[in-house]
Design a protein around this motif. Structure first.
Motif, PDB file in Angstrom:
ATOM      1  N   VAL A  89       2.003  -6.785  -5.422  1.00 34.44           N
ATOM      2  CA  VAL A  89       0.917  -5.955  -5.936  1.00 34.44           C
ATOM      3  C   VAL A  89       0.929  -4.588  -5.252  1.00 34.44           C
ATOM      4  O   VAL A  89       0.850  -4.507  -4.018  1.00 34.44           O
ATOM      5  N   ILE A  90       1.009  -3.535  -6.057  1.00 36.74           N
ATOM      6  CA  ILE A  90       1.026  -2.176  -5.524  1.00 36.74           C
ATOM      7  C   ILE A  90      -0.368  -1.567  -5.617  1.00 36.74           C
ATOM      8  O   ILE A  90      -0.991  -1.570  -6.676  1.00 36.74           O
ATOM      9  N   LEU A  91      -0.844  -1.048  -4.491  1.00 39.67           N
ATOM     10  CA  LEU A  91      -2.089  -0.290  -4.462  1.00 39.67           C
ATOM     11  C   LEU A  91      -1.744   1.148  -4.090  1.00 39.67           C
ATOM     12  O   LEU A  91      -1.288   1.412  -2.974  1.00 39.67           O
ATOM     13  N   GLU A  92      -1.899   2.041  -5.040  1.00 40.93           N
ATOM     14  CA  GLU A  92      -1.620   3.464  -4.784  1.00 40.93           C
ATOM     15  C   GLU A  92      -2.916   4.103  -4.279  1.00 40.93           C
ATOM     16  O   GLU A  92      -3.841   4.351  -5.051  1.00 40.93           O
ATOM     17  N   ILE A  93      -2.974   4.330  -2.977  1.00 39.32           N
ATOM     18  CA  ILE A  93      -4.217   4.734  -2.326  1.00 39.32           C
ATOM     19  C   ILE A  93      -3.969   5.921  -1.402  1.00 39.32           C
ATOM     20  O   ILE A  93      -2.915   6.012  -0.758  1.00 39.32           O
ATOM     21  N   GLU A  94      -4.957   6.831  -1.317  1.00 43.00           N
ATOM     22  CA  GLU A  94      -4.817   7.956  -0.403  1.00 43.00           C
ATOM     23  C   GLU A  94      -4.972   7.457   1.037  1.00 43.00           C
ATOM     24  O   GLU A  94      -5.393   6.323   1.282  1.00 43.00           O
ATOM     25  N   VAL A  95      -4.626   8.306   1.986  1.00 40.20           N
ATOM     26  CA  VAL A  95      -4.484   7.893   3.382  1.00 40.20           C
ATOM     27  C   VAL A  95      -5.747   7.257   3.956  1.00 40.20           C
ATOM     28  O   VAL A  95      -5.691   6.189   4.567  1.00 40.20           O
ATOM     29  N   GLN A  96      -6.896   7.898   3.786  1.00 42.28           N
ATOM     30  CA  GLN A  96      -8.116   7.360   4.373  1.00 42.28           C
ATOM     31  C   GLN A  96      -8.447   5.982   3.807  1.00 42.28           C
ATOM     32  O   GLN A  96      -8.843   5.078   4.536  1.00 42.28           O
ATOM     33  N   ALA A 117      -6.253   3.901   2.629  1.00 43.26           N
ATOM     34  CA  ALA A 117      -5.232   2.982   3.125  1.00 43.26           C
ATOM     35  C   ALA A 117      -5.597   2.457   4.511  1.00 43.26           C
ATOM     36  O   ALA A 117      -5.389   1.274   4.815  1.00 43.26           O
ATOM     37  N   LEU A 118      -6.159   3.316   5.349  1.00 35.53           N
ATOM     38  CA  LEU A 118      -6.555   2.889   6.687  1.00 35.53           C
ATOM     39  C   LEU A 118      -7.692   1.869   6.622  1.00 35.53           C
ATOM     40  O   LEU A 118      -7.762   0.939   7.430  1.00 35.53           O
ATOM     41  N   GLN A 119      -8.579   2.026   5.633  1.00 32.86           N
ATOM     42  CA  GLN A 119      -9.661   1.060   5.437  1.00 32.86           C
ATOM     43  C   GLN A 119      -9.089  -0.285   4.982  1.00 32.86           C
ATOM     44  O   GLN A 119      -9.513  -1.349   5.439  1.00 32.86           O
ATOM     45  N   VAL A 120      -8.112  -0.213   4.077  1.00 35.35           N
ATOM     46  CA  VAL A 120      -7.479  -1.436   3.584  1.00 35.35           C
ATOM     47  C   VAL A 120      -6.735  -2.146   4.721  1.00 35.35           C
ATOM     48  O   VAL A 120      -6.729  -3.377   4.807  1.00 35.35           O
ATOM     49  N   LYS A 121      -6.145  -1.367   5.614  1.00 36.96           N
ATOM     50  CA  LYS A 121      -5.385  -1.942   6.732  1.00 36.96           C
ATOM     51  C   LYS A 121      -6.272  -2.803   7.626  1.00 36.96           C
ATOM     52  O   LYS A 121      -5.820  -3.797   8.202  1.00 36.96           O
ATOM     53  N   ALA A 122      -7.535  -2.423   7.727  1.00 32.77           N
ATOM     54  CA  ALA A 122      -8.467  -3.198   8.543  1.00 32.77           C
ATOM     55  C   ALA A 122      -8.759  -4.557   7.921  1.00 32.77           C
ATOM     56  O   ALA A 122      -9.069  -5.526   8.611  1.00 32.77           O
ATOM     57  N   ILE A 123      -8.644  -4.642   6.586  1.00 35.14           N
ATOM     58  CA  ILE A 123      -8.915  -5.894   5.865  1.00 35.14           C
ATOM     59  C   ILE A 123      -7.640  -6.704   5.658  1.00 35.14           C
ATOM     60  O   ILE A 123      -7.630  -7.924   5.809  1.00 35.14           O
ATOM     61  N   ILE A 181       0.858  -1.177   0.000  1.00 33.81           N
ATOM     62  CA  ILE A 181       0.000   0.000   0.000  1.00 33.81           C
ATOM     63  C   ILE A 181       0.898   1.231   0.000  1.00 33.81           C
ATOM     64  O   ILE A 181       1.677   1.441   0.929  1.00 33.81           O
ATOM     65  N   LEU A 182       0.794   2.022  -1.051  1.00 38.60           N
ATOM     66  CA  LEU A 182       1.657   3.192  -1.213  1.00 38.60           C
ATOM     67  C   LEU A 182       0.815   4.456  -1.145  1.00 38.60           C
ATOM     68  O   LEU A 182      -0.135   4.619  -1.917  1.00 38.60           O
ATOM     69  N   SER A 183       1.145   5.328  -0.208  1.00 41.21           N
ATOM     70  CA  SER A 183       0.417   6.591  -0.063  1.00 41.21           C
ATOM     71  C   SER A 183       1.409   7.740   0.029  1.00 41.21           C
ATOM     72  O   SER A 183       2.606   7.538   0.230  1.00 41.21           O
ATOM     73  N   GLY A 184       0.884   8.946  -0.086  1.00 40.65           N
ATOM     74  CA  GLY A 184       1.714  10.136   0.042  1.00 40.65           C
ATOM     75  C   GLY A 184       0.988  11.343  -0.502  1.00 40.65           C
ATOM     76  O   GLY A 184       0.049  11.205  -1.305  1.00 40.65           O
ATOM     77  N   PRO A 185       1.388  12.535  -0.079  1.00 45.24           N
ATOM     78  CA  PRO A 185       0.730  13.753  -0.548  1.00 45.24           C
ATOM     79  C   PRO A 185       0.877  13.962  -2.048  1.00 45.24           C
ATOM     80  O   PRO A 185       1.813  13.445  -2.667  1.00 45.24           O
ATOM     81  N   ALA A 230       0.449  13.716   8.946  1.00 45.73           N
ATOM     82  CA  ALA A 230       0.176  13.405  10.347  1.00 45.73           C
ATOM     83  C   ALA A 230      -0.126  11.922  10.562  1.00 45.73           C
ATOM     84  O   ALA A 230      -0.032  11.417  11.687  1.00 45.73           O
ATOM     85  N   PHE A 231      -0.457  11.202   9.477  1.00 47.75           N
ATOM     86  CA  PHE A 231      -0.795   9.783   9.585  1.00 47.75           C
ATOM     87  C   PHE A 231       0.400   8.868   9.312  1.00 47.75           C
ATOM     88  O   PHE A 231       0.227   7.653   9.224  1.00 47.75           O
ATOM     89  N   TYR A 232       1.593   9.433   9.199  1.00 51.14           N
ATOM     90  CA  TYR A 232       2.735   8.607   8.805  1.00 51.14           C
ATOM     91  C   TYR A 232       2.976   7.455   9.781  1.00 51.14           C
ATOM     92  O   TYR A 232       3.476   6.394   9.394  1.00 51.14           O
ATOM     93  N   LYS A 233       2.610   7.626  11.042  1.00 49.11           N
ATOM     94  CA  LYS A 233       2.848   6.578  12.038  1.00 49.11           C
ATOM     95  C   LYS A 233       1.991   5.338  11.797  1.00 49.11           C
ATOM     96  O   LYS A 233       2.256   4.279  12.358  1.00 49.11           O
ATOM     97  N   GLU A 234       0.952   5.477  10.985  1.00 48.91           N
ATOM     98  CA  GLU A 234       0.098   4.331  10.661  1.00 48.91           C
ATOM     99  C   GLU A 234       0.752   3.409   9.635  1.00 48.91           C
ATOM    100  O   GLU A 234       0.244   2.314   9.362  1.00 48.91           O
ATOM    101  N   TYR A 235       1.863   3.848   9.077  1.00 47.69           N
ATOM    102  CA  TYR A 235       2.553   3.097   8.020  1.00 47.69           C
ATOM    103  C   TYR A 235       3.773   2.377   8.601  1.00 47.69           C
ATOM    104  O   TYR A 235       4.335   2.780   9.615  1.00 47.69           O
ATOM    105  N   ASP A 236       4.180   1.313   7.914  1.00 48.41           N
ATOM    106  CA  ASP A 236       5.338   0.544   8.366  1.00 48.41           C
ATOM    107  C   ASP A 236       6.647   1.255   8.082  1.00 48.41           C
ATOM    108  O   ASP A 236       7.596   1.171   8.857  1.00 48.41           O
ATOM    109  N   TYR A 237       6.694   1.946   6.942  1.00 50.40           N
ATOM    110  CA  TYR A 237       7.919   2.612   6.518  1.00 50.40           C
ATOM    111  C   TYR A 237       7.615   3.981   5.928  1.00 50.40           C
ATOM    112  O   TYR A 237       6.539   4.198   5.365  1.00 50.40           O
TER     113      TYR A 237
END
Length: 201
Positions: free
Chosen positions: A97-104, A106-112, A9-13, A156-163
């Motif tokens: 598999v790369i999923l380029e997703i915005e932060v919100q 990505a958080l939904q995907v993290k739950a799944i 899961i790849l996110s960023g501004p 501000a959500f960077y801490k939700e990511y592994d790297y």
């Protein structure tokens, strides 16, 4: 012992360069970009299963009903969504598999998919981000200001990511992600079944 592929899961501004990074990564054989499903008609040159999975409205709504989508949304009377089957089969076949997703999203995907690899891409400084957005010469100062404000919220959500990958140099950022992926595939937890099968036989 060959590890399965990863869900990345790849996110960023906006302006962080994540789109460019993705385009470069998928040139490599083991990376693949997640293919979305849509009900819109194919545009010239688009191929089913390559650019999108083209579905009728009825087919798409059946996918929703049967919980076959990781996420979905509706824009301009058309549905767009991410089929789970494509992701899971690609991973089983050793593809990353790369999923380029915005932060919100990505958080939904993290739950799944809590086991997925979450990478946040960001520019070295806010000033550099502003310079990149201005350098595009495609948006008004007001829109750029909105994007900068949104970037602060997303960071501000960077801490939700592994790297976190700082995209100061495109080549180094791509190398960093490839290194992360290689290291993740060597985690001991990914070899549990294979090792127990061999050593406890």
């Amino acid at each position: 012992m060959k590890a399965e592929g990863l869900k990345i899961i790849l996110s960023g501004p906006s302006g962080s360069g994540k789109g460019t990074i993705v385009r470069e990564l998928i040139k490599k054989e083991h990376f693949i970009l997640s293919v979305s499903a849509t009900t819109r008609l194919p545009r010239q040159g688009e191929q089913d299963g390559v650019h999108y999975f083209f579905k009728t409205k009825e087919e798409f709504e059946t996918m929703i009903k049967d919980d076959e989508l990781l996420e979905y949304a509706q824009f301009c009377d058309n549905y767009y969504g991410t089929p789970k089957t494509f992701i899971e089969e690609s991973v089983k076949n050793g593809k990353d598999v790369i999923l380029e997703i915005e932060v919100q999203g990505a958080l939904q995907v993290k739950a799944i998919y809590p086991e997925a690899l979450f990478v946040f891409v960001m520019p070295p400084t806010l000033t550099e981000l502003e310079n990149r957005l201005v350098g595009r010469n495609t948006e008004t100062p007001a829109v750029i200001a909105q994007r900068l404000a949104r970037a602060k919220e997303e960071v501000a959500f960077y801490k939700e990511y592994d790297y976190v990958v700082i995209n100061d140099s495109l080549e180094e950022a791509i190398c960093d992600i490839e290194t992360i992926v290689a290291a993740e595939k060597l985690r001991s937890s990914r070899f549990k079944q294979e090792i127990e099968k061999v050593w406890n036989a």
